[in-house]
Design a protein around this motif. Sequence first.
Motif, PDB file in Angstrom:
ATOM      1  N   PRO A  57      81.610  44.166 -49.412  1.00 28.08           N
ATOM      2  CA  PRO A  57      81.215  43.659 -50.729  1.00 28.08           C
ATOM      3  C   PRO A  57      79.709  43.626 -50.942  1.00 28.08           C
ATOM      4  CG  PRO A  57      82.030  41.876 -49.354  1.00 28.08           C
ATOM      5  CD  PRO A  57      82.218  43.138 -48.576  1.00 28.08           C
ATOM      6  N   MET A  58      79.333  43.898 -52.182  1.00 29.95           N
ATOM      7  CA  MET A  58      77.941  43.797 -52.611  1.00 29.95           C
ATOM      8  C   MET A  58      77.826  42.584 -53.530  1.00 29.95           C
ATOM      9  SD  MET A  58      76.890  47.784 -53.223  1.00 29.95           S
ATOM     10  CE  MET A  58      75.129  47.445 -53.086  1.00 29.95           C
ATOM     11  N   GLN A  59      76.668  41.947 -53.508  1.00 26.91           N
ATOM     12  CA  GLN A  59      76.432  40.746 -54.298  1.00 26.91           C
ATOM     13  C   GLN A  59      75.674  41.089 -55.576  1.00 26.91           C
ATOM     14  OE1 GLN A  59      77.919  37.958 -53.127  1.00 26.91           O
ATOM     15  NE2 GLN A  59      78.591  39.374 -51.532  1.00 26.91           N
ATOM     16  N   GLU A  60      76.061  40.445 -56.645  1.00 27.52           N
ATOM     17  CA  GLU A  60      75.407  40.660 -57.934  1.00 27.52           C
ATOM     18  C   GLU A  60      73.996  40.067 -57.919  1.00 27.52           C
ATOM     19  OE1 GLU A  60      77.324  40.515 -62.219  1.00 27.52           O
ATOM     20  OE2 GLU A  60      76.905  38.491 -61.465  1.00 27.52           O
ATOM     21  N   VAL A  61      73.009  40.885 -58.309  1.00 31.91           N
ATOM     22  CA  VAL A  61      71.619  40.437 -58.402  1.00 31.91           C
ATOM     23  C   VAL A  61      71.252  40.239 -59.865  1.00 31.91           C
ATOM     24  CG1 VAL A  61      69.207  41.045 -57.924  1.00 31.91           C
ATOM     25  CG2 VAL A  61      70.996  41.638 -56.275  1.00 31.91           C
ATOM     26  N   VAL A  62      71.618  41.221 -60.701  1.00 33.76           N
ATOM     27  CA  VAL A  62      71.428  41.146 -62.147  1.00 33.76           C
ATOM     28  C   VAL A  62      72.791  41.398 -62.766  1.00 33.76           C
ATOM     29  CG1 VAL A  62      70.273  42.146 -64.154  1.00 33.76           C
ATOM     30  CG2 VAL A  62      69.055  41.998 -61.967  1.00 33.76           C
ATOM     31  N   LYS A  63      73.267  40.467 -63.589  1.00 34.44           N
ATOM     32  CA  LYS A  63      74.630  40.528 -64.145  1.00 34.44           C
ATOM     33  C   LYS A  63      74.955  41.900 -64.736  1.00 34.44           C
ATOM     34  CE  LYS A  63      77.886  38.008 -66.996  1.00 34.44           C
ATOM     35  NZ  LYS A  63      78.962  38.212 -66.076  1.00 34.44           N
ATOM     36  N   ASP A  64      76.094  42.469 -64.264  1.00 37.77           N
ATOM     37  CA  ASP A  64      76.620  43.750 -64.748  1.00 37.77           C
ATOM     38  C   ASP A  64      75.609  44.894 -64.673  1.00 37.77           C
ATOM     39  OD1 ASP A  64      79.076  42.575 -65.314  1.00 37.77           O
ATOM     40  OD2 ASP A  64      78.448  42.022 -67.331  1.00 37.77           O
ATOM     41  N   SER A  65      74.662  44.795 -63.747  1.00 34.61           N
ATOM     42  CA  SER A  65      73.623  45.818 -63.711  1.00 34.61           C
ATOM     43  C   SER A  65      73.195  46.210 -62.296  1.00 34.61           C
ATOM     44  CB  SER A  65      72.403  45.330 -64.498  1.00 34.61           C
ATOM     45  OG  SER A  65      71.396  46.283 -64.493  1.00 34.61           O
ATOM     46  N   LEU A  66      72.888  45.238 -61.447  1.00 39.81           N
ATOM     47  CA  LEU A  66      72.309  45.523 -60.138  1.00 39.81           C
ATOM     48  C   LEU A  66      73.012  44.712 -59.049  1.00 39.81           C
ATOM     49  CD1 LEU A  66      69.930  47.218 -59.013  1.00 39.81           C
ATOM     50  CD2 LEU A  66      68.559  45.133 -59.111  1.00 39.81           C
ATOM     51  N   TYR A  67      73.416  45.400 -57.996  1.00 38.50           N
ATOM     52  CA  TYR A  67      74.092  44.771 -56.860  1.00 38.50           C
ATOM     53  C   TYR A  67      73.350  45.109 -55.577  1.00 38.50           C
ATOM     54  CZ  TYR A  67      78.098  43.460 -59.693  1.00 38.50           C
ATOM     55  OH  TYR A  67      78.915  42.881 -60.635  1.00 38.50           O
TER      56      TYR A  67
END
Length: 118
Positions: A57-67
């Motif tokens: 899994p990757m974690q959301e950094v910027v909503k719906d944009s960057l993980y």
Amino acid sequence: MRRKLAVTALFIVLTACVQKTHKRVVVATLDVSKINGISSVGIRGNGKPLSWATDYPMQEVVKDSLYKAIITTDTGYLFAEGKFTVNGNYELQGRPNRRFVFDTQKDTTYISVVFDKE
């Protein structure tokens, strides 16, 4: 005597070809800004902790944009191969895997990519 010799030879063969492993840290950043309806983002690939069977899994950094994902592994290889996933679907369908080349001069390798773009 033959059996002891055979066991000794087998031991030498099995231990002589073992590569020295190194701790590798990879920070992977994935741009998914062109995709709608995201429920999960991950990486699949070779070499633990990655797997081709399940997403790392990757974690959301910027909503719906960057993980982002931080992956730590012990390996004797200079690279790993993998593909990113969104909602369980692979990127780069029908195209070669991404090759993540480890930075051997630094402690951490940084990878930044756009989903489904080479």
